[in-house]
Write a protein that holds these residues in place. Sequence first.
Motif, mmCIF file in Angstrom:
data_model
loop_
_atom_site.group_PDB
_atom_site.id
_atom_site.type_symbol
_atom_site.label_atom_id
_atom_site.label_comp_id
_atom_site.label_asym_id
_atom_site.label_seq_id
_atom_site.Cartn_x
_atom_site.Cartn_y
_atom_site.Cartn_z
ATOM 1 N N TYR A 154 -3.314 16.947 -7.069
ATOM 2 C CA TYR A 154 -3.640 15.978 -8.118
ATOM 3 C C TYR A 154 -2.611 14.849 -8.153
ATOM 4 N N THR A 155 -1.332 15.194 -8.136
ATOM 5 C CA THR A 155 -0.311 14.144 -8.155
ATOM 6 C C THR A 155 -0.274 13.405 -6.824
ATOM 7 N N ARG A 156 -0.616 14.077 -5.742
ATOM 8 C CA ARG A 156 -0.595 13.437 -4.423
ATOM 9 C C ARG A 156 -1.643 12.329 -4.330
ATOM 10 N N ILE A 157 -2.876 12.618 -4.731
ATOM 11 C CA ILE A 157 -3.917 11.595 -4.591
ATOM 12 C C ILE A 157 -3.718 10.487 -5.623
ATOM 13 N N LEU A 158 -3.139 10.819 -6.777
ATOM 14 C CA LEU A 158 -2.829 9.787 -7.766
ATOM 15 C C LEU A 158 -1.745 8.853 -7.230
ATOM 16 N N SER A 159 -0.741 9.413 -6.571
ATOM 17 C CA SER A 159 0.303 8.609 -5.953
ATOM 18 C C SER A 159 -0.276 7.718 -4.863
ATOM 19 N N SER A 160 -1.219 8.245 -4.087
ATOM 20 C CA SER A 160 -1.868 7.450 -3.036
ATOM 21 C C SER A 160 -2.596 6.254 -3.630
ATOM 22 N N PHE A 161 -3.242 6.472 -4.758
ATOM 23 C CA PHE A 161 -3.975 5.390 -5.417
ATOM 24 C C PHE A 161 -3.049 4.256 -5.835
ATOM 25 N N PHE A 162 -1.947 4.590 -6.508
ATOM 26 C CA PHE A 162 -1.048 3.545 -6.988
ATOM 27 C C PHE A 162 -0.299 2.861 -5.843
ATOM 28 N N ASP A 163 0.029 3.605 -4.814
ATOM 29 C CA ASP A 163 0.774 3.045 -3.696
ATOM 30 C C ASP A 163 -0.142 2.265 -2.753
ATOM 31 N N LYS A 164 -1.156 2.923 -2.223
ATOM 32 C CA LYS A 164 -1.962 2.345 -1.149
ATOM 33 C C LYS A 164 -3.105 1.453 -1.623
ATOM 34 N N ILE A 165 -3.636 1.716 -2.803
ATOM 35 C CA ILE A 165 -4.767 0.931 -3.280
ATOM 36 C C ILE A 165 -4.318 -0.195 -4.208
ATOM 37 N N CYS A 166 -3.464 0.133 -5.173
ATOM 38 C CA CYS A 166 -3.007 -0.884 -6.131
ATOM 39 C C CYS A 166 -1.800 -1.673 -5.636
ATOM 40 N N GLY A 167 -1.048 -1.110 -4.720
ATOM 41 C CA GLY A 167 0.223 -1.697 -4.338
ATOM 42 C C GLY A 167 0.159 -2.721 -3.222
#
Length: 244
Positions: free
Chosen positions: A82-95
């Motif tokens: 859960y924290t891994r895919i959330l981190s991916s979202f903020f880093d790779k998609i929003c960042g």
Amino acid sequence: MGFPGTWMTESESVVYRVVPKCACSSIGQIMFYSDHGRFYDGDIHDSTTGLHKWAQDESQKLIETNVKAHKSFAFTCVRNPYTRILSSFFDKICGIQRNGKRYRGNLVPMLVQKYGVQVGGDDGKQDFDQIASFRRFLLFARDTIRFKKPMEPDIHWSAMSGHISTFIVNGGRYDHIFFTEKFDDGMQVVLNNIKTRHKINLKKIPKFNESEGHGPKRLHPVEDYFDDLSHHLMWEIYKQISAW
């Protein structure tokens, strides 16, 4: 197929199978320091010397010989999905990435158009509904993994088991697997089982989070991003992967 995603110290003291979004920057820097007594100046993923990587042609034979003979202590690190895919979202998609651009070129515009994902504008700094956008991204992630549409799954949200298993399937064996959430305890086990050129005190080692600052700050607790449908999507993504 070899051993993709595998790193090894130049001294061959230890072998590590990288799992994206699972403290790989910190682990790589610790490995680098253990041989050279200093940290790599920059993102360890960009290093081309000082650490053997499967992506470097000159390192492949050395890694393959070592791993197949199990000459060195081998390990990897995993994380709560859960924290891994959330981190991916903020880093790779929003960042905004290190090169000043969006991740994978047209990926984010496609998500905005087809899935209604918001990312905080061109610079990622504008306010947007993080929870709604993440849940739409999660639907996209499910589509890539279950149906391989509209693209193949990305390494940052594909199942950790897929990364970890390639090492075993191709002839490697792990001595230790630990959780990112208990990083110091797990990494200390590794250090206790290897000989390093330079002594490492984990309490004095900074945590290297190379994705920090790429994207907007998470505004809510992790659990707020996952409603009942999100829980089902997570089950559909990762439960099914483990059964294939």
